[in-house]
Structures are given as C-alpha cells and as structure tokens.
Write an enzyme that holds these catalytic residues in place. Structure first.
Site, PDB file in Angstrom:
ATOM      1  N   LYS A  33      68.986 129.046 108.441  1.00  0.00           N
ATOM      2  CA  LYS A  33      68.097 130.060 108.489  1.00  0.00           C
ATOM      3  C   LYS A  33      66.637 129.882 107.992  1.00  0.00           C
ATOM      4  O   LYS A  33      66.407 129.270 107.039  1.00  0.00           O
ATOM      5  CB  LYS A  33      68.480 131.375 107.498  1.00  0.00           C
ATOM      6  CG  LYS A  33      67.617 132.490 107.373  1.00  0.00           C
ATOM      7  CD  LYS A  33      68.140 133.746 106.594  1.00  0.00           C
ATOM      8  CE  LYS A  33      67.537 133.472 105.166  1.00  0.00           C
ATOM      9  NZ  LYS A  33      66.196 133.767 105.034  1.00  0.00           N
ATOM     10  N   ASP A  60      64.306 134.192 110.248  1.00  0.00           N
ATOM     11  CA  ASP A  60      64.226 135.490 109.720  1.00  0.00           C
ATOM     12  C   ASP A  60      62.958 135.915 109.017  1.00  0.00           C
ATOM     13  O   ASP A  60      62.359 135.656 107.949  1.00  0.00           O
ATOM     14  CB  ASP A  60      65.249 135.269 108.290  1.00  0.00           C
ATOM     15  CG  ASP A  60      65.180 136.350 107.196  1.00  0.00           C
ATOM     16  OD1 ASP A  60      65.099 137.517 107.575  1.00  0.00           O
ATOM     17  OD2 ASP A  60      65.470 136.066 105.931  1.00  0.00           O
ATOM     18  N   LYS A  62      61.797 139.217 109.666  1.00  0.00           N
ATOM     19  CA  LYS A  62      61.642 140.536 109.461  1.00  0.00           C
ATOM     20  C   LYS A  62      60.668 141.586 109.636  1.00  0.00           C
ATOM     21  O   LYS A  62      59.815 141.881 108.920  1.00  0.00           O
ATOM     22  CB  LYS A  62      61.865 140.851 107.803  1.00  0.00           C
ATOM     23  CG  LYS A  62      63.147 140.124 107.227  1.00  0.00           C
ATOM     24  CD  LYS A  62      63.193 140.633 105.836  1.00  0.00           C
ATOM     25  CE  LYS A  62      64.534 139.879 105.174  1.00  0.00           C
ATOM     26  NZ  LYS A  62      64.716 138.599 104.669  1.00  0.00           N
ATOM     27  N   ASP A  65      56.192 146.577 112.070  1.00  0.00           N
ATOM     28  CA  ASP A  65      54.819 146.852 112.306  1.00  0.00           C
ATOM     29  C   ASP A  65      54.827 148.109 113.549  1.00  0.00           C
ATOM     30  O   ASP A  65      55.842 148.608 113.620  1.00  0.00           O
ATOM     31  CB  ASP A  65      54.082 145.725 112.949  1.00  0.00           C
ATOM     32  CG  ASP A  65      52.506 145.662 112.673  1.00  0.00           C
ATOM     33  OD1 ASP A  65      51.867 146.902 112.680  1.00  0.00           O
ATOM     34  OD2 ASP A  65      52.062 144.627 112.183  1.00  0.00           O
TER      35      ASP A  65
END
Ligand code: C5P
Length: 233
Positions: A33, A60, A62, A65
């Site tokens: 990851k 990752d 995330k 927006d």
C-alpha cells in the site's frame, strides 16, 4: 512465500527507505500500500518502480474534494494502472460517482474503494467531535452501502465492521481492513485493532499491515507470521 491478501503499508518518507526495507527484508514482489507520505514525496515514479518489481499496489490517497476535481484526479490515477484506489465516502454520492467515472475513462481494471470511518476514529470522536450520531459500526455499514450504490467496488473499514458490511452489501463487495496488529505489537494511534486470524474469520478480504511489520525487529518474520495465521484453516 507471498500472500495476495496482505498488503504491507509502505509508510516511509522516501523511495530510498522503502526500497531498502523491501530489499533488506526480502519482501520484493509482495502486495504493498502506497500512502500520502511516500506518494507526495516521490510522485508517480514510485508506482513505476514498484510495478517493475511486480508488486500489486493499493494507492491509498483517500480523495475528498468537489466531484469535478475528484473525477479529473481519478482519471490521472487510472493511468497509473494500480490495483486499488480510494476516496472518502463522506465526500457524498456525486463525488463517488465522479470518481468512478474518472477512473473508468482511463482504466477499467483498477478497483475503487471508499473509506467508511477511519480506523483511528472511535465513538467519542464520531459523536462529540464530528457530530455524527450513532455507533461507529452502524455508520460504517451505512457508508459502505451508500458507496456501493454510487459505484464503489468495496470499502476500507475496520475488521469489526467487515462481517456486517458483507451481510448488507454482499460477499463480492471488497472489504479492506487496516488496524491489524500481530500479537504483542504496539497499537500506536489505531483505536480498533485486530489480529490477522480474527480479520480473516470476520469477513476481511484484504488486510493492510503497516507498523506491525515495518517496525518489527525482524520484518520478514513478522510478515511470515501473518501469512501463516491466514493459512491456518
Ligand atoms: O501501521 P498501521 O498498520 O496502523 O498502518 C495502517 C495503514 O492503513 C496506514 O497507512 C493508514 O494510513 C492506513 N489506513 C488506516 N485506516 C483507514 C484507511 C487507511 O489506518 N481507514
């Protein structure tokens, strides 16, 4: 010995340290990851380097927006052809749909998963700081279901929620669980942790393991312990 369902969190400040860790501990080729720390330092080149060594990659970042921004960002991430990318479910239905649209416009293989509730968040933080009422688990299940309805292929969730999410969203809906700790290792900032065996028995498809391996005295041994735990029927 490589296990496709364990992703090691490469939470290192730069590629040199990540590469040293992988080589020194003979972990080349294991699923990894890549999070914000490494990606913000190295950019897309870190993905090319890992792919050259046959690592499966969960990127990752995330995203959270406005929908148009997420759609365009996802189009760019899709071009990296990693296995998994993610957004925060809290970004709402339009944002999740836009993420999926952006991803599909560049790559049809990468899976989109949604973060439900961060595994570092407990009920007191959820209720009193974020003003989201209810139990952590019921919110996680709600976000998982809502993300599915808007095009997500799965979720990042705590092990303690994976079973209920599978029951609600179906067995094909991917559950990716951080907050894994090998016995005797430090809990650090995670509030809802579990062992690999418990995770597997409780509906986790992919286990993300960071510090329990990266900060172990012998990381390769720690990785193998986790793999063995998953193999025991
Ligand atoms: O070191 P540790 O095993 O706690 O690492 C967990 C990894 O999973 C970290 O990279 C963290 O950013 C990530 N993560 C998490 N909780 C989420 C999503 C991702 O801990 N909900």
């Amino acid at each position: 010995m490589v296990n496709d369902s364990i992703y090691i969190a490469l939470d290192f400040p730069n590629w040199k340290e990540a590469e040293n860790f992988l080589i020194k501990n003979e972990l080349q080729g294991v699923p990894v990851k890549v999070g914000m720390e490494l990606f913000y330092r190295e950019g897309p080149s870190v993905i090319d380097k890992l792919k050259a060594n046959n690592h499966s990659i969960f990127l990752d970042l995330k995203l959270h927006d406005i929908p148009t921004t997420v759609m365009k960002a996802m189009r760019n991430l899709g071009n990296l052809e990693v296995d998994i990318v993610n957004v925060h479910a809290l970004g709402g239905s339009d944002m999740i749909q836009a993420a999926k649209e952006g991803l599909l416009s560049s790559n049809k293989k990468t899976k989109l998963i949604a973060v439900t509730i961060l595994t570092s968040v407990d009920e007191q933080t959820l209720n009193n700081e974020l003003h989201i009422p209810g139990l952590v688990t019921e919110n996680a299940v709600h976000f998982a279901d809502f993300a599915k309805q808007n095009g997500a292929d799965g979720v990042v969730c705590s092990v303690h929620e994976a079973k209920q999410i599978k029951e609600k969203c179906g067995s094909d809906y991917l559950t990716v669980t951080p907050g894994i700790r090998l016995e005797n290792s430090n809990v650090n900032d995670q509030k809802r942790v579990a062992t690999p065996k418990y995770a597997k028995e409780n509906g986790s498809d992919i286990l993300v393991i960071g510090r329990s391996i990266t900060e172990a005295v012998k990381p390769r041994n720690a990785y193998e312990r986790a793999v063995k735990e998953l193999d025991i029927k």
